[in-house]
Design a protein around this motif. Structure first.
Motif, mmCIF file in Angstrom:
data_model
loop_
_atom_site.group_PDB
_atom_site.id
_atom_site.type_symbol
_atom_site.label_atom_id
_atom_site.label_comp_id
_atom_site.label_asym_id
_atom_site.label_seq_id
_atom_site.Cartn_x
_atom_site.Cartn_y
_atom_site.Cartn_z
ATOM 1 N N ASN A 145 29.379 46.229 25.020
ATOM 2 C CA ASN A 145 29.831 46.805 26.286
ATOM 3 C C ASN A 145 29.653 48.319 26.348
ATOM 4 N N ILE A 206 33.136 35.875 39.694
ATOM 5 C CA ILE A 206 34.431 36.183 39.086
ATOM 6 C C ILE A 206 35.302 36.852 40.146
ATOM 7 N N PRO A 207 36.617 36.558 40.199
ATOM 8 C CA PRO A 207 37.418 35.670 39.334
ATOM 9 C C PRO A 207 37.207 34.195 39.650
ATOM 10 N N HIS A 216 33.713 40.554 44.151
ATOM 11 C CA HIS A 216 33.789 41.083 42.791
ATOM 12 C C HIS A 216 32.398 41.111 42.142
ATOM 13 N N TYR A 217 32.147 40.272 41.152
ATOM 14 C CA TYR A 217 30.892 40.351 40.411
ATOM 15 C C TYR A 217 30.583 38.986 39.801
ATOM 16 N N SER A 219 29.716 36.467 36.605
ATOM 17 C CA SER A 219 30.100 36.318 35.200
ATOM 18 C C SER A 219 28.934 36.618 34.263
ATOM 19 N N PRO A 246 33.313 46.238 30.387
ATOM 20 C CA PRO A 246 32.805 44.858 30.392
ATOM 21 C C PRO A 246 31.473 44.806 31.134
ATOM 22 N N ASP A 248 29.366 42.719 32.478
ATOM 23 C CA ASP A 248 29.116 42.026 33.748
ATOM 24 C C ASP A 248 29.842 42.715 34.904
ATOM 25 N N LYS A 249 31.056 43.180 34.641
ATOM 26 C CA LYS A 249 31.825 43.896 35.661
ATOM 27 C C LYS A 249 31.152 45.222 36.014
ATOM 28 N N GLY A 252 28.119 44.678 38.229
ATOM 29 C CA GLY A 252 28.517 44.454 39.615
ATOM 30 C C GLY A 252 28.919 45.739 40.311
ATOM 31 N N GLU A 253 29.562 46.660 39.568
ATOM 32 C CA GLU A 253 29.971 47.937 40.151
ATOM 33 C C GLU A 253 28.763 48.815 40.473
#
Length: 323
Positions: A145, A206-207, A216-217, A219, A246, A248-249, A252-253
């Motif tokens: 990460n 996710i979630p 969100h993003y 997984s 993280p 994957d998060k 997405g950001e």
């Protein structure tokens, strides 16, 4: 009387002839009307189907140039992020992916890790490359990460676009995957066929309870983007300023902050976690599966592969007997 009979007979023939012509004209008019009605119905059905397809993809592509030309195969690169010492896992996954038949696509599965640090790695990994040519070694220190995913995506354009590779883009889609995921390649290809070729972000939202890919993003089990987003990751300053967290998060950001991925596809529930232990992120194995995640031991892998009957094409031979 005789002349009157002849006169009436002629009138009957003329009347019959006119009636027949009338019937033919009427039939022609009805046929034209029927054809027009049929075409109208087909048009209405096509528009309705297109609208439904657009809804399932969240946002449809606004340009027909994003579609594949007739007869062109989808090209997909799946990068399985792993570490150099996982030799046995790589050999196992080569069996899993190398025995899957494919139609209408080229899918290359590559194993991705950072710089080698041990003498045995330099020998054994080099032998793997000589034999299989399915490894990408990134210029980074091994991490999960702290930027490895960024290094993977941002390195691809310069790695893959060269004088010997005349295809542009070299791949229509690039997927990042974990090494504890079983991807069913044909199902993945079939799900991508109707989707846009540009500005696409695809995966498991996710979630777990969410079905909205714009909130969100996707997984980290396996998310996919179109090639233009790969190039954007390389060129934009947004990912460079936000590498840790993280992965994957964070990915997405990047897309959120860069206003990218207008086309998003939630592949839930064809992508899911292994059924045990049961959580809100999983369900039982089922035929329409694209990916099963969290296959952390051999027992789970074997149960999954047995469910999908992966050895059904084994040819009979006198050289072996498998009950």
């Amino acid at each position: 009387m005789k002349s009157n009979g002849v006169f009436h007979g002629k009138n009957f023939i003329i009347s019959s002839f006119i009636f027949i012509i009338f019937l033919c004209v009427l039939a022609s008019i009805n046929e034209v009307r029927f054809d027009a009605l049929l075409k109208f119905g087909q048009c209405a059905f096509t528009r309705s189907y297109t609208q439904n397809s657009t809804n399932s993809t969240a946002i449809a592509s606004s340009s027909s140039s994003s579609s594949l030309s007739s007869g062109e195969e989808i090209r997909i690169l799946i990068g399985i992020l792993t570490i150099p010492d996982h030799y046995h896992k790589r050999h196992f996954l080569r069996l899993v992916y190398g025995t899957q038949p494919l139609v209408g696509a080229r899918v290359d599965v590559k194993f991705v890790f950072c710089n080698l640090t041990k003498e045995d790695q330099k020998v054994l990994v080099a032998l793997e490359i000589m034999r299989y040519d399915d490894i990408i070694i990134l210029n980074c220190r091994e991490n999960m990460n702290k930027g490895k995913t960024y290094t993977f995506f941002s390195s691809l354009p310069d790695m893959l676009v060269n004088e010997t590779n005349t295809s542009h883009p070299p791949y229509h889609y690039v997927m990042k995957g974990d090494d504890d995921v079983y991807f069913r390649l044909q199902n993945l290809v079939d799900s991508l066929n109707p989707l846009p070729r540009q500005d696409l972000y695809y995966g498991y939202v996710i979630p777990c309870p969410s079905m909205d890919p714009f909130v969100h993003y996707m997984s980290g089990m396996g998310y996919l983007v179109s090639w233009d987003i790969v190039e954007w990751v390389r060129d934009s300053d947004i990912p460079k300023k936000h590498l840790e967290g993280p992965e994957d998060k964070v990915f997405g950001e990047w897309l959120r902050d860069g206003h990218r991925a207008r086309n998003r596809h939630n592949a839930k529930w064809s992508m899911y976690n292994y059924p045990e232990p049961h959580t809100g992120c999983t369900h039982e194995l089922w035929p329409d599966t694209i990916a099963v995640h969290l296959l952390k031991n051999q027992e789970k892998w074997i149960r999954t592969l047995n469910y999908f009957n992966v050895t059904k094409d084994l040819k009979p031979s006198k050289l072996y007997h498998i009950p």
